[in-house]
Design a protein around this motif. Sequence first.
Motif, PDB file in Angstrom:
ATOM      1  N   LYS A  49     -63.331  12.689  20.635  1.00 17.84           N
ATOM      2  CA  LYS A  49     -63.901  13.679  21.535  1.00 17.84           C
ATOM      3  C   LYS A  49     -63.163  14.909  21.444  1.00 17.84           C
ATOM      4  O   LYS A  49     -63.462  16.134  21.488  1.00 17.84           O
ATOM      5  CB  LYS A  49     -63.933  13.224  22.839  1.00 17.84           C
ATOM      6  N   ASP A 104     -59.327   6.386  21.430  1.00 19.91           N
ATOM      7  CA  ASP A 104     -60.368   6.359  22.569  1.00 19.91           C
ATOM      8  C   ASP A 104     -60.820   4.825  22.641  1.00 19.91           C
ATOM      9  O   ASP A 104     -60.832   3.863  21.848  1.00 19.91           O
ATOM     10  CB  ASP A 104     -61.425   7.375  22.391  1.00 19.91           C
ATOM     11  N   TRP A 106     -63.569   1.593  22.857  1.00 15.86           N
ATOM     12  CA  TRP A 106     -64.855   1.300  22.130  1.00 15.86           C
ATOM     13  C   TRP A 106     -65.327   0.172  23.421  1.00 15.86           C
ATOM     14  O   TRP A 106     -64.866  -0.881  23.858  1.00 15.86           O
ATOM     15  CB  TRP A 106     -64.807   0.047  21.115  1.00 15.86           C
ATOM     16  N   PRO A 107     -66.557   0.733  24.169  1.00 16.85           N
ATOM     17  CA  PRO A 107     -67.307  -0.014  25.019  1.00 16.85           C
ATOM     18  C   PRO A 107     -67.582  -1.563  24.753  1.00 16.85           C
ATOM     19  O   PRO A 107     -67.674  -1.568  23.584  1.00 16.85           O
ATOM     20  CB  PRO A 107     -68.345   0.991  25.551  1.00 16.85           C
ATOM     21  N   HIS A 160     -76.776   3.930  26.726  1.00 16.66           N
ATOM     22  CA  HIS A 160     -75.925   4.894  27.189  1.00 16.66           C
ATOM     23  C   HIS A 160     -76.600   6.248  27.721  1.00 16.66           C
ATOM     24  O   HIS A 160     -77.617   6.694  27.034  1.00 16.66           O
ATOM     25  CB  HIS A 160     -74.817   5.593  26.129  1.00 16.66           C
ATOM     26  N   LYS A 161     -76.292   6.643  28.798  1.00 20.74           N
ATOM     27  CA  LYS A 161     -76.934   7.966  29.416  1.00 20.74           C
ATOM     28  C   LYS A 161     -77.051   9.023  28.429  1.00 20.74           C
ATOM     29  O   LYS A 161     -78.130   9.655  28.254  1.00 20.74           O
ATOM     30  CB  LYS A 161     -75.927   8.417  30.638  1.00 20.74           C
ATOM     31  N   SER A 162     -76.074   9.240  27.558  1.00 18.57           N
ATOM     32  CA  SER A 162     -75.940  10.345  26.660  1.00 18.57           C
ATOM     33  C   SER A 162     -77.182  10.264  25.708  1.00 18.57           C
ATOM     34  O   SER A 162     -77.738  11.123  25.224  1.00 18.57           O
ATOM     35  CB  SER A 162     -74.706  10.648  26.167  1.00 18.57           C
ATOM     36  N   SER A 176     -69.606   6.893  18.331  1.00 20.49           N
ATOM     37  CA  SER A 176     -68.697   7.706  19.055  1.00 20.49           C
ATOM     38  C   SER A 176     -68.399   6.678  20.328  1.00 20.49           C
ATOM     39  O   SER A 176     -68.723   5.611  20.332  1.00 20.49           O
ATOM     40  CB  SER A 176     -69.558   8.918  19.607  1.00 20.49           C
ATOM     41  N   ALA A 177     -67.413   7.254  21.272  1.00 19.59           N
ATOM     42  CA  ALA A 177     -66.929   6.619  22.220  1.00 19.59           C
ATOM     43  C   ALA A 177     -68.083   6.163  23.288  1.00 19.59           C
ATOM     44  O   ALA A 177     -67.939   5.370  24.255  1.00 19.59           O
ATOM     45  CB  ALA A 177     -65.892   7.336  23.100  1.00 19.59           C
ATOM     46  N   ASN A 178     -68.975   6.978  23.296  1.00 19.12           N
ATOM     47  CA  ASN A 178     -70.078   6.733  24.098  1.00 19.12           C
ATOM     48  C   ASN A 178     -71.273   5.986  23.182  1.00 19.12           C
ATOM     49  O   ASN A 178     -72.421   6.523  22.824  1.00 19.12           O
ATOM     50  CB  ASN A 178     -70.800   8.217  24.548  1.00 19.12           C
ATOM     51  N   LYS A 180     -74.121   3.838  22.075  1.00 17.87           N
ATOM     52  CA  LYS A 180     -75.717   4.028  22.409  1.00 17.87           C
ATOM     53  C   LYS A 180     -76.001   2.454  22.999  1.00 17.87           C
ATOM     54  O   LYS A 180     -76.858   2.704  24.007  1.00 17.87           O
ATOM     55  CB  LYS A 180     -76.507   4.046  21.133  1.00 17.87           C
ATOM     56  N   CYS A 182     -74.793  -0.653  24.820  1.00 21.81           N
ATOM     57  CA  CYS A 182     -73.718  -1.271  25.691  1.00 21.81           C
ATOM     58  C   CYS A 182     -74.113  -2.330  26.407  1.00 21.81           C
ATOM     59  O   CYS A 182     -75.561  -2.343  26.974  1.00 21.81           O
ATOM     60  CB  CYS A 182     -73.094   0.043  26.597  1.00 21.81           C
TER      61      CYS A 182
END
Length: 272
Positions: A49, A104, A106-107, A160-162, A176-178, A180, A182
């Motif tokens: 990020k 960062d 990784w969920p 993911h919300k994003s 990414s860290a967010n 898709k 999860c």
Amino acid sequence: MKLTQDQIRKYEDEGMLFLPNYFSEAEVSVLREELSLLPENSSGRMMEKDNQTIRALHGVHIHSKIFQSLIQHPLLLEPAQQILGDSVYLYQFKINMKAAFTGDIWPWHQDYAFWYEEDGMPEPRIVNVGIFLDEVNQFNGPLYLISGSHKEGLIRFEMHKSAVESEDVSWEANVSANLKYCLDNATITRLVKRGGIIAPVGCAGSVLFFHGSIAHSSVPNISPYPRRLLLITYNSIENIPRPSGKPRPEFLVCRDYTPLQPVEDDVLLQQV
């Protein structure tokens, strides 16, 4: 290199197999040196990020004869063939960097969710092989894996919300860290109650084989120790993806389905 029947059963039961001290320090040094020589602006580079720290490098084997040889190393290829019971081809090659202080999260997720949704992979007949390029310890963000969770198949995931709010369909949105796709807290709680969390740690050169459907994650690295993990993903030649839309870039999803053949087992030391 052939796995024993006990090792294969352990992999099938737990969804993972950890082999410490699998490669020598001399062999790992060759891989680290090759990593340092890669072009800085490769097309498969993903940033954290902060837009300063490299999060991952995808498809770098394209630029490296050493990494191409590693893919065919018998210590990796032959166990993958045993585990999948089939000839295999390279599906993905990447290096997750997990930099000191800035690497960062990784969920919690399943890799197969991405391969099914984004690439049209029919089944999870696939195996990840992670090579520790650095010592992995309790401080620098080791992988967390839930034993036996691969037996659940494709678990219902949350977008993911994003990803829900964005129209971004680029490949970066999936690494990414967010992330898709999860796994929610209730699912992770249920899986951990049954299987527990395992975090393999060990010296550079250790290797982790793990199932494409196993639930896994990692925490941020706030330690001064980098944790670089080289990941080779092998897919059965009988399990070729059938994407419904535009395929993801080839540095992310290989489309050379030629069955791999092992090379000499001292191929890395030949580079010294």
